[in-house]
Design a protein around this motif. Sequence first.
Motif, PDB file in Angstrom:
ATOM      1  N   ALA A   1      47.169  36.163  44.356  1.00 39.85           N
ATOM      2  CA  ALA A   1      45.843  35.620  44.035  1.00 39.85           C
ATOM      3  C   ALA A   1      44.733  36.240  44.872  1.00 39.85           C
ATOM      4  O   ALA A   1      43.563  36.231  44.473  1.00 39.85           O
ATOM      5  CB  ALA A   1      45.834  34.105  44.219  1.00 39.85           C
ATOM      6  N   LYS A   2      45.056  36.784  46.034  1.00 37.30           N
ATOM      7  CA  LYS A   2      44.048  37.407  46.896  1.00 37.30           C
ATOM      8  C   LYS A   2      44.028  38.933  46.766  1.00 37.30           C
ATOM      9  O   LYS A   2      43.221  39.594  47.418  1.00 37.30           O
ATOM     10  CB  LYS A   2      44.296  37.029  48.352  1.00 37.30           C
ATOM     11  CG  LYS A   2      44.080  35.543  48.638  1.00 37.30           C
ATOM     12  CD  LYS A   2      44.225  35.251  50.123  1.00 37.30           C
ATOM     13  CE  LYS A   2      43.958  33.784  50.404  1.00 37.30           C
ATOM     14  NZ  LYS A   2      44.057  33.452  51.855  1.00 37.30           N
ATOM     15  N   THR A   3      44.910  39.455  45.906  1.00 34.65           N
ATOM     16  CA  THR A   3      44.957  40.913  45.741  1.00 34.65           C
ATOM     17  C   THR A   3      44.832  41.285  44.265  1.00 34.65           C
ATOM     18  O   THR A   3      43.736  41.275  43.717  1.00 34.65           O
ATOM     19  CB  THR A   3      46.259  41.467  46.337  1.00 34.65           C
ATOM     20  OG1 THR A   3      47.387  40.778  45.747  1.00 34.65           O
ATOM     21  CG2 THR A   3      46.302  41.273  47.851  1.00 34.65           C
ATOM     22  N   ASP A   4      45.951  41.587  43.625  1.00 36.01           N
ATOM     23  CA  ASP A   4      45.901  42.100  42.256  1.00 36.01           C
ATOM     24  C   ASP A   4      45.547  41.051  41.209  1.00 36.01           C
ATOM     25  O   ASP A   4      45.004  41.394  40.154  1.00 36.01           O
ATOM     26  CB  ASP A   4      47.253  42.734  41.883  1.00 36.01           C
ATOM     27  CG  ASP A   4      47.545  43.974  42.708  1.00 36.01           C
ATOM     28  OD1 ASP A   4      46.572  44.648  43.098  1.00 36.01           O
ATOM     29  OD2 ASP A   4      48.730  44.249  42.966  1.00 36.01           O
ATOM     30  N   CYS A   5      45.851  39.790  41.475  1.00 37.12           N
ATOM     31  CA  CYS A   5      45.649  38.743  40.471  1.00 37.12           C
ATOM     32  C   CYS A   5      44.508  37.794  40.835  1.00 37.12           C
ATOM     33  O   CYS A   5      44.530  36.618  40.462  1.00 37.12           O
ATOM     34  CB  CYS A   5      46.941  37.954  40.259  1.00 37.12           C
ATOM     35  SG  CYS A   5      48.318  38.948  39.640  1.00 37.12           S
ATOM     36  N   ARG A   6      43.515  38.283  41.551  1.00 35.22           N
ATOM     37  CA  ARG A   6      42.387  37.434  41.941  1.00 35.22           C
ATOM     38  C   ARG A   6      41.543  37.072  40.720  1.00 35.22           C
ATOM     39  O   ARG A   6      41.513  37.821  39.729  1.00 35.22           O
ATOM     40  CB  ARG A   6      41.546  38.120  43.007  1.00 35.22           C
ATOM     41  CG  ARG A   6      40.999  39.457  42.623  1.00 35.22           C
ATOM     42  CD  ARG A   6      40.410  40.178  43.838  1.00 35.22           C
ATOM     43  NE  ARG A   6      39.813  41.454  43.465  1.00 35.22           N
ATOM     44  CZ  ARG A   6      40.501  42.574  43.329  1.00 35.22           C
ATOM     45  NH1 ARG A   6      41.811  42.571  43.517  1.00 35.22           N
ATOM     46  NH2 ARG A   6      39.889  43.695  42.992  1.00 35.22           N
TER      47      ARG A   6
ATOM     48  N   SER B   1      35.942  34.705  45.802  1.00 33.34           N
ATOM     49  CA  SER B   1      36.801  33.556  45.542  1.00 33.34           C
ATOM     50  C   SER B   1      38.225  34.022  45.237  1.00 33.34           C
ATOM     51  O   SER B   1      38.434  35.027  44.555  1.00 33.34           O
ATOM     52  CB  SER B   1      36.251  32.755  44.357  1.00 33.34           C
ATOM     53  OG  SER B   1      37.149  31.744  43.982  1.00 33.34           O
ATOM     54  N   PHE B   2      39.203  33.262  45.733  1.00 32.61           N
ATOM     55  CA  PHE B   2      40.603  33.609  45.506  1.00 32.61           C
ATOM     56  C   PHE B   2      41.378  32.457  44.871  1.00 32.61           C
ATOM     57  O   PHE B   2      42.610  32.481  44.859  1.00 32.61           O
ATOM     58  CB  PHE B   2      41.265  34.018  46.827  1.00 32.61           C
ATOM     59  CG  PHE B   2      40.616  35.202  47.466  1.00 32.61           C
ATOM     60  CD1 PHE B   2      40.658  36.442  46.853  1.00 32.61           C
ATOM     61  CD2 PHE B   2      39.953  35.081  48.671  1.00 32.61           C
ATOM     62  CE1 PHE B   2      40.060  37.552  47.437  1.00 32.61           C
ATOM     63  CE2 PHE B   2      39.345  36.180  49.261  1.00 32.61           C
ATOM     64  CZ  PHE B   2      39.396  37.417  48.642  1.00 32.61           C
TER      65      PHE B   2
END
Length: 304
Positions: free
Chosen positions: A177-182, A291-292
């Motif tokens: 969620a904080k990298t590729d899938c944010r 936002s994450f």
Amino acid sequence: MKNSNSNQKVILFNTFSFQKQGFLGPSHRLYLLSFLSVFALILLFLATLTTKRITSSSSYSSSIPLPPLPSHVLDALLHYTTISNSSSHMSLADLRTIATVLRHCAVPCNFLVFGLGFETPFWNAINYNGRTVFLDENEYFAAWYEERHPHLEAYDILYTTSVAQMPDLIAAARNQAKTDCRPVQNLLFSDCGLAINDLPNHLYDVDWDVILVDGPRGYSPEAPGRMSAIFTAAVIARSRRKGDAATNVFVHDFEREVERLCSEEFLCGENMVQSSGSLAHFVIERADPNSFEFCRNRTSLPLK
């Protein structure tokens, strides 16, 4: 241009004939040439003025927003769209819910639809004063629809997921969620397993006002499922580039597990404004790029 040149040749020929016969002296030839020059300039001025008027008129008419679809026309379209009793069609109530939002959408309204089906011409007609784009898993079906309906804009998507993979895909999205899938990102360059990043590039530059997730297939474990479509819709809505306008996202077949769990995960219960059982309506605001989290009040859902 051909007519102008031929007329000019005739005039020069006549002038030469007159000169040869002694009818025109040097001063008369000068007057004639002056007259022809002034006449040509007048014609050029009139042509330029006419072109400017036509151009300004067309640009003016294109900038005038068209009025919403009259209610009686909407009712007629709804009637003929739902006249068949096929169970594969969307219900009249669900059609009207989406059509009402489209009818009051800002002009021009950008409408993105995942899935081609019986209602496709209806959606294209309802959003007659905006842009409607359809995305489907079947390239032959998309080409057939475009050939049958020349004013329709459709593209095919290569889905790499299956319904059976849903738990693993959601778990991976949570971990990234904080990298590729944010929740705010440029999907064109995304490496998230749920992101759709193979659309024509220009579609990623559009601020979509309304998104309908009614595809791809999701009725069997081997079917692609709508996990990627719902995730992509959630990111598109939160990544709007202009203004403070929100995005209306509709998820059809909401009674099914994939549609319900992915909507709760990425579209969030706090953003749901209406649910009829088969159709859920979410209003998603643009999010902070830093936002994450997709949902403010989400609790971890159990994944089978």
